[in-house]
Scaffold this motif. Structure first.
Motif, PDB file in Angstrom:
ATOM      1  N   LYS A   1       1.797  -4.224   2.342  1.00 33.68           N
ATOM      2  CA  LYS A   1       2.276  -3.740   3.695  1.00 33.68           C
ATOM      3  C   LYS A   1       2.912  -2.583   4.245  1.00 33.68           C
ATOM      4  O   LYS A   1       2.244  -1.852   3.295  1.00 33.68           O
ATOM      5  N   PRO A   2       3.461  -2.625   5.223  1.00 35.58           N
ATOM      6  CA  PRO A   2       3.420  -1.417   6.004  1.00 35.58           C
ATOM      7  C   PRO A   2       3.766  -0.574   5.246  1.00 35.58           C
ATOM      8  O   PRO A   2       4.447  -0.811   4.671  1.00 35.58           O
ATOM      9  N   ASP A   3       3.743   0.996   5.633  1.00 31.30           N
ATOM     10  CA  ASP A   3       4.522   2.421   5.454  1.00 31.30           C
ATOM     11  C   ASP A   3       5.869   2.058   6.576  1.00 31.30           C
ATOM     12  O   ASP A   3       5.683   2.541   7.712  1.00 31.30           O
TER      13      ASP A   3
ATOM     14  N   GLY B   1       1.527   2.907   2.241  1.00 29.85           N
ATOM     15  CA  GLY B   1       1.946   2.107   2.428  1.00 29.85           C
ATOM     16  C   GLY B   1       2.701   1.561   1.575  1.00 29.85           C
ATOM     17  O   GLY B   1       3.236   2.194   0.087  1.00 29.85           O
ATOM     18  N   GLN B   2       3.615   0.436   1.389  1.00 26.55           N
ATOM     19  CA  GLN B   2       4.301  -0.482   0.127  1.00 26.55           C
ATOM     20  C   GLN B   2       3.726  -1.485  -0.742  1.00 26.55           C
ATOM     21  O   GLN B   2       3.202  -2.522   0.099  1.00 26.55           O
ATOM     22  N   ASP B   3       4.137  -2.255  -1.596  1.00 27.86           N
ATOM     23  CA  ASP B   3       4.052  -3.000  -1.881  1.00 27.86           C
ATOM     24  C   ASP B   3       4.694  -4.098  -2.193  1.00 27.86           C
ATOM     25  O   ASP B   3       6.051  -3.951  -1.601  1.00 27.86           O
ATOM     26  N   HIS B   4       5.260  -5.202  -2.688  1.00 27.57           N
ATOM     27  CA  HIS B   4       5.710  -6.415  -2.552  1.00 27.57           C
ATOM     28  C   HIS B   4       7.010  -5.931  -2.979  1.00 27.57           C
ATOM     29  O   HIS B   4       8.298  -6.720  -2.294  1.00 27.57           O
ATOM     30  N   GLU B   5       7.266  -5.146  -4.258  1.00 27.12           N
ATOM     31  CA  GLU B   5       8.478  -4.937  -4.391  1.00 27.12           C
ATOM     32  C   GLU B   5       9.074  -3.435  -3.962  1.00 27.12           C
ATOM     33  O   GLU B   5       9.744  -2.903  -4.179  1.00 27.12           O
ATOM     34  N   ASN B   6       8.179  -2.935  -2.491  1.00 27.40           N
ATOM     35  CA  ASN B   6       8.323  -1.969  -1.870  1.00 27.40           C
ATOM     36  C   ASN B   6       8.980  -0.386  -2.461  1.00 27.40           C
ATOM     37  O   ASN B   6       8.995   0.253  -1.587  1.00 27.40           O
ATOM     38  N   LYS B   7       7.621  -0.896  -3.605  1.00 27.03           N
ATOM     39  CA  LYS B   7       7.166   0.835  -3.476  1.00 27.03           C
ATOM     40  C   LYS B   7       6.356   1.783  -3.212  1.00 27.03           C
ATOM     41  O   LYS B   7       5.521   0.760  -2.593  1.00 27.03           O
ATOM     42  N   GLU B   8       6.582   2.618  -3.183  1.00 22.86           N
ATOM     43  CA  GLU B   8       5.240   3.557  -2.141  1.00 22.86           C
ATOM     44  C   GLU B   8       4.466   3.499  -2.689  1.00 22.86           C
ATOM     45  O   GLU B   8       4.381   4.874  -4.669  1.00 22.86           O
ATOM     46  N   HIS B   9       3.013   3.794  -1.999  1.00 17.72           N
ATOM     47  CA  HIS B   9       1.696   4.110  -2.641  1.00 17.72           C
ATOM     48  C   HIS B   9       1.067   4.768  -1.734  1.00 17.72           C
ATOM     49  O   HIS B   9       1.145   4.847  -0.540  1.00 17.72           O
TER      50      HIS B   9
END
Length: 659
Positions: free
Chosen positions: A203-205, A84-92
């Motif tokens: 946030k979702p993937d 998924g993603q964090d609040h800054e739209n970085k991928e995790h």
């Protein structure tokens, strides 16, 4: 390879509807291998806990979930992945290692190792948090998409049955470093794992992260390229000499041509013991990885892989080095051309089938050629030592031709073991009646060969040779059972020779790195030493080889019951006794040939069969007589020698087994 991939929402629904485990079972069986009942039960239990973890409303419904992801070019399987993603739209990506352990214990003197009960006994394994971290490291190191996007990976472990109030040792200070980067969650800590997930994936993937991991280009990272080149520098054991360097350059150029033109090619390298096959192979591995190519060193036998991996890792804590070394049995599920370069050492040890029960795949030679663009096979036809060994030059050529591959052939001929004595190898072939050679009456060169009447005396001599640098070992034919009970205590003495009050253990559970461990008080066998070398070896020749009426007799019934190398031969003896005896002769004689050529400077032997010992003494003393022309009185020291001093050497040459 992903066995199951979906979203959080679909994962929970599949679990609640009872179809999740069925999907896992069906897909894993179809794509990879058979699944046992214990593994199915493990899924049922562990995935129920993960379903409870994922039910948190703050974890997005469209977060990605993957189960049983098989890391490319390895047999490593990741239990559970969340994307998924964090609040800054970085991928995790979160990697979760699941364990059902209820107890485990600290191993204080080994880095990130614990002990727990597995397979009916106490076993040493990696700490679960280290295991998760190592998977992250593999993906980061070999997936170009993950490196370039970049995608952040976060490891952790979840031991849902593990009560730390009863067994606190897995959080001991010796594991502090790994737990700081790969946290561990245990019984009653489900909320902690939930929070760990929510911290990175609120946030979702929306970018199909798992798809990038699955289909990303395999390429070693720049850090690994630089590191592995530095590891080989200054290591005198891997310096290329004479025709080794010539052959290395030829293979390297053929490999680069194949990769650049995306053209399948196969290179066959013939070479006897001590010609440097493994030295060339390791240099090829390092050169390829250092050039940014995806290569693996491949063997059927685990010992060379583990020893060379450990040697390259000296001074480094880089678990990704292990991923450069692969079992020949790992290729059957790999797709076509998944690997750029396969470097196959000890190719004569390749099997037809793979898997624990030798029932998976088609043929390892075929599978390696199929799964790699360029494959190089180092082979010695006289080192077949098990009934299942099936690697031959004819087979390599056949499967290469079937796949329209270019075929190159080369050879390593210069002898750098046995003090460079080609004559000793030829004499050994003659005395073991493997082949008639010109060295029926001796060998030139300063090679230290001795025959002992007492195994204790030989052991004492080998221990003296080992003192300077830990490069001497006792080896033995597989004529004594390998006992599991008490194997880590040094109390079990597997090899017993009562008439000399001699006893020694087989390797104490460290078969993977026996050759470089402090194992002078243990005996190795062909499986722990083939493809490796020492300065001196003391070889115990057991009752599977004896001398009777002028003939060497192979008696396969004297092999240990625990010896898997002859599994299947009893059935063949019933069906075709003559063929079975031919194979038995080949296995036993090649086994002792292999053991007796592990020593760079010397080989000492003790035979349990006295007539065999006399036979060796006679053959060796003739070599002294005719090669070095020692005084007659020295030859007469042994009565058998005195009786045969008048024999014409041509008689020995024509009938070496009837002296």
């Amino acid at each position: 390879m992903i066995i199951y991939s979906s979203t959080k929402q679909s994962f929970i629904r599949d679990f609640e509807e009872g179809c999740l485990v069925k999907k896992l079972h069906r897909t894993l069986t179809d794509k990879y291998r058979r699944v046992g009942q214990s593994e199915i039960q493990s899924w049922q239990t562990s995935l129920s806990y993960m379903a409870n973890v994922m039910r948190d409303i703050a974890i997005p419904d469209k977060a990605g979930v993957a189960i049983e992801y098989i890391v490319p070019n390895t047999q490593k399987r990741i239990d559970f992945i969340i994307t998924g993603q964090d609040h800054e739209n970085k991928e995790h990506v979160i990697i979760v290692e699941l364990k059902q352990w209820s107890e485990a214990f600290k191993v204080a003197d080994k880095d990130n190792i614990v002990s727990t009960y597995l397979g009916g006994g106490l076993r040493e394994v990696t700490h679960p948090s280290y295991q998760a971290w190592s998977y992250c490291s593999l993906i980061k190191t070999f997936n170009e998409d993950v490196q370039n996007r970049p995608i952040e990976l976060h490891p952790c472990s979840f031991l849902h049955n593990f009560d730390e109030a009863i067994a606190p040792e897995l959080r001991d200070s010796v594991y502090e470093d790994i737990l700081s980067i790969s946290p561990m969650f245990t019984l009653g800590q489900m909320n902690g794992l939930r929070q760990f997930i929510k911290d990175f994936i609120p946030k979702p993937d929306s970018t199909q992260i798992m798809n990038s991991i699955e289909h990303g280009k395999l390429k070693p990272s720049k850090a690994l390229q630089d590191s592995i080149l530095n590891m080989l520098k200054g290591n005198k054991e891997f310096v290329l000499i004479d025709d080794q360097k010539v052959e290395f350059e030829r293979i390297k150029n053929a490999a680069l041509h194949a990769i650049q033109n995306n053209e399948k090619a196969v290179y066959i390298v013939r070479g006897g013991p001590g010609t440097g096959k493994s030295v060339v192979a390791i240099n090829l591995l390092v050169e390829c990885i250092g050039s940014g190519l995806m290569a693996q060193y491949v063997t059927a036998n685990a010992a060379p892989r583990n020893v060379y991996s450990a040697m390259l890792q000296k001074g480094y804590k880089k678990s990704e080095i292990n991923a450069l070394f692969a079992s020949s049995g790992s290729f059957h599920p790999r797709p076509k051309d998944a690997l750029q370069i396969a470097i196959v050492d000890e190719a004569h040890r390749l099997k037809e089938k793979s898997g624990m029960y030798q029932n998976e795949g088609e043929d390892q030679v075929k599978e390696i050629i199929n799964a790699s663009i360029f494959s190089v096979f180092f082979i010695d036809r006289n080192q077949r030592v098990t009934f299942k060994d099936a690697g031959t030059i004819d087979k390599i050529i056949k499967f290469a031709t079937d796949q329209n591959a270019l075929i190159y052939e080369g050879a390593l001929e210069s002898q750098f073991r046995c003090n460079g004595s080609d004559g000793y190898l030829a004499w050994l072939d003659n005395v073991l009646q493997i082949a008639e050679t010109a060295n029926y009456d001796g060998f030139e060169g300063d090679y230290d060969f001795k025959i002992f009447d007492n195994p204790n005396d030989m052991f004492t001599a080998i221990k003296e040779k080992n003192t300077p640098n830990n490069k001497a070992r006792i080896l033995a034919g597989y004529c004594w059972n390998w006992n599991k009970n008490g194997k880590n205590t040094n109390l079990v003495k597997d090899i017993q020779i009562p008439e000399h009050n001699f006893a020694i253990s087989w390797n104490l559970g460290n078969s993977s790195t026996y050759a470089i461990d402090n194992s002078i008080n243990e005996a190795g066998c062909v499986h722990t030493t083939q493809g490796l070398e020492f300065e001196y070896v003391g070889v115990i020749i057991g009752d599977d080889l004896r001398y009777e009426n002028g003939e060497l007799i192979v008696d396969i019934s004297k092999r240990a019951k625990t010896d898997q190398s002859i599994k299947g031969i009893k059935k063949l003896f019933k069906e075709d006794p003559a063929k079975a005896q031919i194979i038995a002769n080949e296995i036993v004689k090649n086994t002792y040939r292999t053991l007796m050529t592990r020593g760079q400077k010397g080989c000492y032997i003790y035979c349990t069969n006295k007539k065999l010992s006399d036979y060796f003494k006679l053959a060796f003393n003739h070599q002294l007589r005719y090669t070095y022309e020692l005084p007659h009185t020295q030859i007469e020291a042994h009565p058998l020698v005195a009786d045969t001093l008048s024999l014409d050497p041509d008689v020995l040459k024509s009938k070496p087994h009837k002296i």
